[in-house]
Each structure stands twice: as C-alpha cells, then as structure tokens.
Design a protein around this motif. Sequence first.
Motif, PDB file in Angstrom:
ATOM      1  N   ARG A  79      38.377 -51.105   4.441  1.00 37.38           N
ATOM      2  CA  ARG A  79      37.604 -50.687   3.475  1.00 37.38           C
ATOM      3  C   ARG A  79      36.141 -51.072   3.645  1.00 37.38           C
ATOM      4  N   TYR A  80      35.925 -52.390   3.711  1.00 36.99           N
ATOM      5  CA  TYR A  80      34.650 -52.685   3.866  1.00 36.99           C
ATOM      6  C   TYR A  80      33.872 -52.185   4.997  1.00 36.99           C
ATOM      7  N   MET A  81      34.437 -52.075   5.968  1.00 40.65           N
ATOM      8  CA  MET A  81      33.740 -51.332   7.292  1.00 40.65           C
ATOM      9  C   MET A  81      33.740 -49.757   7.046  1.00 40.65           C
ATOM     10  N   VAL A  82      34.649 -49.175   6.450  1.00 44.26           N
ATOM     11  CA  VAL A  82      34.557 -47.835   6.126  1.00 44.26           C
ATOM     12  C   VAL A  82      33.133 -47.343   5.306  1.00 44.26           C
ATOM     13  N   GLU A  83      33.182 -48.220   4.136  1.00 39.16           N
ATOM     14  CA  GLU A  83      32.128 -48.347   3.302  1.00 39.16           C
ATOM     15  C   GLU A  83      30.667 -48.414   4.011  1.00 39.16           C
ATOM     16  N   VAL A  84      30.478 -49.548   5.067  1.00 40.06           N
ATOM     17  CA  VAL A  84      29.229 -49.489   5.540  1.00 40.06           C
ATOM     18  C   VAL A  84      29.093 -48.551   6.710  1.00 40.06           C
ATOM     19  N   GLN A  85      30.128 -48.017   7.369  1.00 38.45           N
ATOM     20  CA  GLN A  85      29.946 -46.823   8.078  1.00 38.45           C
ATOM     21  C   GLN A  85      29.593 -45.386   7.326  1.00 38.45           C
ATOM     22  N   THR A  86      30.089 -45.485   6.361  1.00 31.67           N
ATOM     23  CA  THR A  86      29.811 -44.230   5.565  1.00 31.67           C
ATOM     24  C   THR A  86      28.191 -44.189   5.040  1.00 31.67           C
ATOM     25  N   HIS A  87      27.810 -45.648   4.852  1.00 31.60           N
ATOM     26  CA  HIS A  87      26.384 -45.567   4.603  1.00 31.60           C
ATOM     27  C   HIS A  87      25.361 -45.400   5.903  1.00 31.60           C
ATOM     28  N   LEU A  88      26.016 -45.893   7.028  1.00 33.71           N
ATOM     29  CA  LEU A  88      25.322 -45.842   8.144  1.00 33.71           C
ATOM     30  C   LEU A  88      25.175 -44.512   8.685  1.00 33.71           C
ATOM     31  N   LEU A  89      26.256 -43.688   8.505  1.00 31.13           N
ATOM     32  CA  LEU A  89      26.490 -42.193   8.822  1.00 31.13           C
ATOM     33  C   LEU A  89      25.454 -41.478   7.842  1.00 31.13           C
ATOM     34  N   ALA A  90      25.089 -41.772   6.715  1.00 37.27           N
ATOM     35  CA  ALA A  90      24.321 -41.105   5.805  1.00 37.27           C
ATOM     36  C   ALA A  90      22.616 -41.356   6.313  1.00 37.27           C
ATOM     37  N   MET A  91      22.639 -42.607   6.331  1.00 37.67           N
ATOM     38  CA  MET A  91      21.316 -42.869   6.890  1.00 37.67           C
ATOM     39  C   MET A  91      21.121 -42.199   8.167  1.00 37.67           C
ATOM     40  N   HIS A  92      21.743 -42.144   9.265  1.00 36.12           N
ATOM     41  CA  HIS A  92      21.674 -41.526  10.453  1.00 36.12           C
ATOM     42  C   HIS A  92      21.358 -40.246  10.457  1.00 36.12           C
ATOM     43  N   LEU A  93      22.119 -39.345   9.818  1.00 38.62           N
ATOM     44  CA  LEU A  93      22.129 -37.987   9.384  1.00 38.62           C
ATOM     45  C   LEU A  93      20.797 -37.728   8.758  1.00 38.62           C
ATOM     46  N   GLY A  94      20.299 -38.546   7.867  1.00 42.07           N
ATOM     47  CA  GLY A  94      19.233 -38.360   6.994  1.00 42.07           C
ATOM     48  C   GLY A  94      17.943 -38.484   7.753  1.00 42.07           C
ATOM     49  N   HIS A  95      17.997 -39.405   8.920  1.00 44.27           N
ATOM     50  CA  HIS A  95      16.961 -39.527   9.843  1.00 44.27           C
ATOM     51  C   HIS A  95      16.963 -38.264  10.778  1.00 44.27           C
ATOM     52  N   GLY A  96      17.965 -37.390  10.877  1.00 44.40           N
ATOM     53  CA  GLY A  96      17.793 -36.336  11.770  1.00 44.40           C
ATOM     54  C   GLY A  96      18.750 -36.603  13.082  1.00 44.40           C
ATOM     55  N   ALA A 145      34.499 -52.862  -1.115  1.00 40.53           N
ATOM     56  CA  ALA A 145      33.758 -51.576  -1.207  1.00 40.53           C
ATOM     57  C   ALA A 145      32.513 -51.870  -1.685  1.00 40.53           C
ATOM     58  N   GLY A 146      32.562 -52.886  -2.873  1.00 44.10           N
ATOM     59  CA  GLY A 146      31.665 -53.353  -3.502  1.00 44.10           C
ATOM     60  C   GLY A 146      30.634 -54.378  -3.163  1.00 44.10           C
ATOM     61  N   ALA A 147      31.383 -55.099  -2.126  1.00 49.93           N
ATOM     62  CA  ALA A 147      30.662 -56.134  -1.361  1.00 49.93           C
ATOM     63  C   ALA A 147      29.799 -55.355  -0.327  1.00 49.93           C
ATOM     64  N   ALA A 148      30.438 -54.320   0.067  1.00 45.15           N
ATOM     65  CA  ALA A 148      29.455 -53.451   1.365  1.00 45.15           C
ATOM     66  C   ALA A 148      28.379 -52.922   0.872  1.00 45.15           C
ATOM     67  N   ARG A 149      28.464 -52.446  -0.600  1.00 47.99           N
ATOM     68  CA  ARG A 149      27.681 -51.672  -1.000  1.00 47.99           C
ATOM     69  C   ARG A 149      26.351 -52.652  -1.516  1.00 47.99           C
ATOM     70  N   ASN A 150      26.847 -53.726  -1.942  1.00 49.91           N
ATOM     71  CA  ASN A 150      25.871 -54.802  -2.150  1.00 49.91           C
ATOM     72  C   ASN A 150      24.909 -55.223  -1.210  1.00 49.91           C
ATOM     73  N   ILE A 151      25.387 -55.306   0.184  1.00 48.86           N
ATOM     74  CA  ILE A 151      24.706 -55.706   1.049  1.00 48.86           C
ATOM     75  C   ILE A 151      23.881 -54.522   2.104  1.00 48.86           C
ATOM     76  N   ALA A 152      24.306 -53.219   1.529  1.00 50.29           N
ATOM     77  CA  ALA A 152      23.914 -52.201   2.463  1.00 50.29           C
ATOM     78  C   ALA A 152      22.329 -52.118   2.439  1.00 50.29           C
ATOM     79  N   LEU A 153      21.801 -51.565   3.513  1.00 50.99           N
ATOM     80  CA  LEU A 153      20.279 -51.424   3.404  1.00 50.99           C
ATOM     81  C   LEU A 153      19.787 -50.311   2.568  1.00 50.99           C
ATOM     82  N   PRO A 154      18.822 -50.745   1.442  1.00 54.38           N
ATOM     83  CA  PRO A 154      18.629 -49.842   0.433  1.00 54.38           C
ATOM     84  C   PRO A 154      17.432 -48.919   0.877  1.00 54.38           C
ATOM     85  N   ILE A 155      17.504 -47.918   1.539  1.00 49.81           N
ATOM     86  CA  ILE A 155      16.516 -47.182   2.014  1.00 49.81           C
ATOM     87  C   ILE A 155      15.978 -46.294   0.995  1.00 49.81           C
TER      88      ILE A 155
END
Length: 885
Positions: A458-475, A778-788
């Motif tokens: 779950r930790y890695m899925v949460e990070v990967q979900t954030h990564l994916l949102a960032m990556h797609l958001g960048h184009g 999931a909470g731990a992952a969100r706490n250290i996700a890059l806050p773009i």
Amino acid sequence: MRGIGGWALNDVTGSAAEQNQESRKGLYGAPWGKSRDGESHHLAHHCADVAACFEAMAALPGVRSRLERAAGGPLSEVDIARLAVLVFLHDIGKLHPGFQAKAWPEGLWTGPRHGHMREGVEIFQHQAPPDIVRSLHLEKLIEWGVDWNLLFSVLAHHGRPVSMEGGRPPCWRAVAKAGYDPGAASAEVGGLIPRWFAGAFVQDGRPLPSMVGFAHLFCGFVSLADWLGSTRAVFPFKAELDVDYMEKARKKAGAAVAAIGLDPRALQRKAAGRADFATLTGIDTPRPQQQLVGAFPLAEPLVILEAETGSGKTEAALWRFVLLFAAGKVDSLYFALPTRAAAIQLHARVNKAMARVFGADAPEAVLAVPGYLKSGVVGGHALPDWGVRWDDDGGLDESRLLARWAAESAKRHLAATIAVGTVDQAMLAALQVKHAHLRGAALSRSLLVIDEVHASDRYMVEVQTHLLAMHLGHGGQAMLMSATLGSLARTKWLGRKTSPSFEEAVATPYPAVWGKGEVAPRGGIGKGGEKSVAIGLVPSWTAETAAALAIDAARSGARVLVVRNTVRAAISTFDRVRQAGGEDLLLTVAKGPALHHGRFAPEDRALLDGAVEAALSVDQATRTPGGRIVIGTQTLEQSLDIDADFLITDLCPVDVLLQRIGRLHRHALSRPSGFEVPHCRVLMPEQGLEIFLPPFFENGLGGWDERGVLNGIYRDLSVLELTRRLIAAYPEWRIPAMNRFLVESATHPERIEALHRELGRPWETYWANVCGKDIADAGAARNIALPIGTPFADMRYPDPDKEERIRTRLGAEGARILFSGPVCGPFGVEISGVTLPPPWSHGIDGGTVVAPIALDGVLHFQAGGTKFEYGRRGTVRSYRLLEIS
C-alpha cells in the motif's frame, strides 16, 4: 512588484558604473564559481554555462511543451530569456566573501565559511548592501513579475528547498587583504547580464508565470541544467573574465544537450520510418494484446495493459514507446521494474530492441539500479570526484563517452534517452528527498512504464499514484502493466470514483487495454495461447515434501520449477534434494548444484539467470532431454524467459500464483510422458491458515506484531484463504479465460466481506489489523509525498536522517557490501560484493568494504558485528567459529 525583496523601486536606482573598481585590484578579486585542483572558473562563466544549458533545453519541443503546460500557456522567447536570467542568478550567492574564502589561503577571511543558496536569498531580502542589489537588476526582476516562488525554485538547484531558519549575520563586507569586494564583483557580473541576455530587456508588460506547479517543474530543469553546466569535460575552467563568453557557452551547451541525449530529434526522425512491430521485435505479427496497444491512440496519456504472463507485454510497451517517440510525443523511456533482479535481466532485452530500431545510432540503454554502472553492454567503475572509468574508455572518443553522462549518476538516470531500472528510482521523483525535482523534470519527457503494478504494497501504491498524477500533470505519458490487476486497484489507477460489482468485474474483457480518457476497455480481439492447468493442494509445505515431489517428477523426465516463498525455504528444499539423492537433477552451474534467489552477487546472478533459462529453455532445439529441478524464490516469477513442465509452489495470493503459473507450459514444446498437461501443486501448512490468526508468521504467510502494527510478506489471510478455496473448488484453471474470475474471486471486497460473515470475528479482527497497517502505510506515504501544490517558497523537507529512512523503505534492498578487491566466487567468476537483505542490514552502512576469507569454496566476511558466508546457497548468516580479521 509581486513578492521579492520588499524594496521600493526608488531603492534600486543607480548604475553599476558608479561602483568603485579600485578594490578589484588583488589576487582574489575575481569571483569564482567553480574551483578544483588549484584551477578556477569565473562565476560569470559558470552562471553562463548553466543559463546556456537551460536555454538549449528550453528550445527542445519536448521540454518547452512541459514548461508551457505547467505555465498554463505559451512561453515567448522573451519569457525564456528572462527565465534564463533567473537561471544565470542561480549561484549568485557565491559572491559572498564567506564563500569565496573557500579558495583563499587561511587568514584572509576571519568570519565563518558560507554556502551560497541562503546567501542568494539574502541579496533579494535586502540583507545585502543596496549596491549589490542594484547591480543584479532587482528592479527588472520585479518588473518581469519574478516572485519568491520562482526565486526560491532557482536557488534550490542543489536538490533541497532553501531554508532561512537559524541564519547568520549577512556580513557582505569587502576583504581588503584578499582584494575582494562583493559590491564590485556584483557590478562586474551584473553588468554582463543585459549584454548576454538582451532579449530579456525588451519592453514587454507580461509577467512571468506564477502557477505554483511551474516553479516546481522549473526547479527541476534548472537543477538538470546545473548538473550539465557543471560538467568540466564540456565547460573547461577559465578563471579570467571573458566578456564574450556567453556565445561560446551557448555553442557548447547546444552540442552537449545533443551529445548526452536530451535532444532526441535526430533519433525521432529515424524512428519515424522504423516504428513497426517487426523492426522492433524481429517478429512479423503481433499478438492480440500487442495489436491492442499498437492501435491505441497516442493522445491517450495513460494506458493500462492487462494480459497474461508470457504474452509479450514488454514488447507491447516498447512498441508504444517507439510510436510515441517517432511522433515526438515523448523524448525518452523509463522502464520501471519491481526488483533489481528484474531490471538487470530486462535491461539487455531492451538494449537489443533499441539496436534493432536505431541500428548503429541506437542510444545505449542505461541500467538505472543503484550500485551498478552500465550503459548498453559496457560496465563502468566509479572514480574519486564523481568520475567514471568505462571498460572501453580507450577505444571511444569524448563525444561517445559524453553520451553516457546520464548513466554515471543515479541522480541523472532519468535524463537518459533509454533507461531500465527499479520502480523506486522513479518514485524518488515524487517524495521529499534530495533531487526529487530534478528527477521529476527529467522524467516528464518520458514514457514511464511500470511493470507488475500489482506487486506493490500500500505504501508503494500510494507513492506510485502520486508519481503518476505528477507525471501526467507535467505532460508525460505512462503505461502500466499487469497480468493480474484487480478491479479495485485498476479503479484507483484510472482515477475512477466507483468500482464495479463482482459480477461486472468478472465480465470485463481479458486481455484488455484501458485508457484514462476512455469509458470502456479495448479487448476481446483474437485468441491468445490458451492452456488448462491441473492444479491441486498439498497439505504440507515441508522441505521434505517439496523435495520428494520434485525428485519424483524429475525422475520421470520433467523440467520442475519449485518456487518457495522465502529464501530459507528455498535453501532448505535445495539441501533436502541433495540429501535425498537428487543432486544430479538440480540446476547445474560451474559443474555443481545451484539454486536461484535474491541473495547472490550480481556477477553470479547473471550466471544463474543464464543457467535457469538454459535448463528451462523455451526453444525446443536447445531443450536437452531429461529431468531437471530448478529451486528458487520470487526471483523466478518475472523477467526470466523460462518454460517448466511441472510447478511446485507455496500457497500465495492469487495474483502472485498466476504469475508463477505463467512460467508453466508457456510455449508449444514437446513434453515428457505424463506432463502433456501443465500441472501445478500448491504447498500449504498442514494445520490450515487459522494458525496465522494470533498473529503468526511462517514461510511468508501471516505476520508479526511490531509495536501494534501487523507486518509481513503475504499478510492478507483473507485473500490467501479465498485463493486456497479456488484451488480446492476448481482443479482445472483455464488460462487466461479464468484470470478475471480468479483474481476477483480472491480480492474483490464483496467476496472478502462474504468470507468474514462465514468465518466470524477472528477473521474480521485480523482483517482490521491488515487494513490498519494499510491505512498507516498510505498515511505515511502521503506525509512524505512531494507537495507540488505548495508554493515553492513555503517548501520544507524533512531532516536528512528522515530522508534516508524514506529512501531505505523505498528500495528495501539492504546494505551493499563491497569486497576490498575482486575475489573468485563459488561459481568460478570474480565478484565485487553482495547485497544483504534488509533485516540483516540494521547498523550496517551501504558501501561497507570488507576483505573476505575463502575456505572450502565459501567466502566468509563480517559486517556490523555479524558473520556471513557466501557460497552456492547464496549469502547466509554464519554460525561457524571462524576468526575473521
């Protein structure tokens, strides 16, 4: 003005010509930007180098489109010129005498040594003398709309946000003994800016972008420009100021951007005529799921491919890359695998595929795995001062070596044209760790492929979900792949609000290709290779049971694959086969028995991979007759191209079990009598799964309580019990026709809730503990996700110790132990070191150097107070009384 300085405009009037130049006379009067080995590079030159690299990158269509997307609209040439001025100022804090003193003899400067990022902020926070601020054109920066977020994003080019807490007195005084005056130096450097960036000083009333996300992406590209602009092989040091230096820097930067692979346009033109499946693979006709991917719209930024193991998902992903690359929609590829072993194995395949498409001009695929230096087929060796010696250095010119620039540092791996590595290297772009912005900006140009998305916690899925949102958001573009993705996970990846019911999920086509912007999947074309697997439970998972089953099948001529959940169980089974007289049947490497797991040195893993693929060859012509037993762990589940007649496996979640079954009867080969139909035997504890409820952990199943948190490998007993029932109820599994039914039957919330209603409170309580762990992760992952979404000027990172814990949790690979010199390993090749498993790595620094002792074909060494052995069974903790100096 919008934010910076706090100066009124009349505070910054004046001319650089008014500055007193007398104090410039002196040995150390010229400010340096780079210094090494007694040589220096003028600060204005270094700033010009980095600004020129940014200009060259911003001129690339791929980079420009990412910047414009983040800016919310087109960027004019005036905008780019003004941003380049800001990039030029990235190191302006080096004007501080406390920084310049680092290259002076002792005694010339009596104050504390300074860095240059906080000092850069001081200049624009009116903590530096007004003459310095005037010289550096604050008035113009205000006029252009530069705000604190843009300024801080540039000054954070060393990988972490700039913190102004706990500052020291500014102390920008001249140092007479050194002949250095920061005011005069700033006048000299600042006076060059209008000359070198004339396009920025035209009359244009439009402010620079103020979007929060733009500052974050801009920071990443500035950091990348700084890395390239600091490459001495490209930009040799020149200490004496050259007022005509900028044009020279621009020429070098343009050539360097092309040489290192950031400018892909020549390769894209070549790919335009060679982006067909046959050229890429050497196979004329793609399989059905590959056809689905090849026909999928290139405008769709997110694609999810679901297809059975062994169906050619890797080739499908590479085909989508070359199609996107030829169309100019991506500039690069990052292929992310769940483990180091999988990445190392796939790297060679990707490198060969690129050679088929691009021929002699093919970019070398970078192996993006920490601790390894490999570009294409060539290995490298780290040298002091961040240098690298490549094995073929003597036969290559400088331009070819420069093409390996991205391969020489893990921080630059994502800047490669083609890179294959672990998923955690991409995930570092989405976390509050050093150089995250650099990684994210470099990755934004790529097709990001994440293989086996089901294989994450779950930790890695949460990070990967954030990564994916960032990556797609960048184009950027992304492709996710899985053989066994449940509807709940797929809903999350696609960003859908509601999940399908169990019946709807089971009725979904398979194989299938999903797009984020499409309502329904594309699937159901053609017929893949269907197989019916005879599957059954064995109510014992002892080493003796596994060994007896394997020996019996191998004596009957079968190629037997034994996959245990843990290294301990694999070693025990290996030992038991030998004790039971089956050593002649075991996998053979270097004239002796061998097994396969993750605790082998990289050099030996290459030998073992080759031996496994030979023993379980997919080619009838090379498949020698006779039985063979290959024993291993999850390392055998993916990436290796193998085909077994008979599978013995421990009980595991259904998605993992299907991965293992994917190694069984993959091709139409001749089979020994009695094994014409694929057989799978699933080992499980004789007492059933209830023994794990207290909780209890054994052989990968269940978990253990660690300060109130349930930890484990395959912790979810509900999924395991539903998997067990599927095996008992369905003695024949039709693959892939039943894949959807099998996965949903063991993972869908409706089925799990029904199981709990049947089995009662103990199972519900255990499930609550599993969910609690997931929620905490999931909470731990969100706490250290890059806050773009946070304004850059408000950014704060955790302290370095916490950052290291973030990295450790991601990689979970353990400490890398280096041998003091190459030593002969148990299989007859030289090895350089081993990687310890994470539980054995506590208190051991990565990169620890040890001198092993060889005894009876086994290497003995000590690290962190623990003794280890390395031999044909891999790395094990030693209990022998052997003195190790």
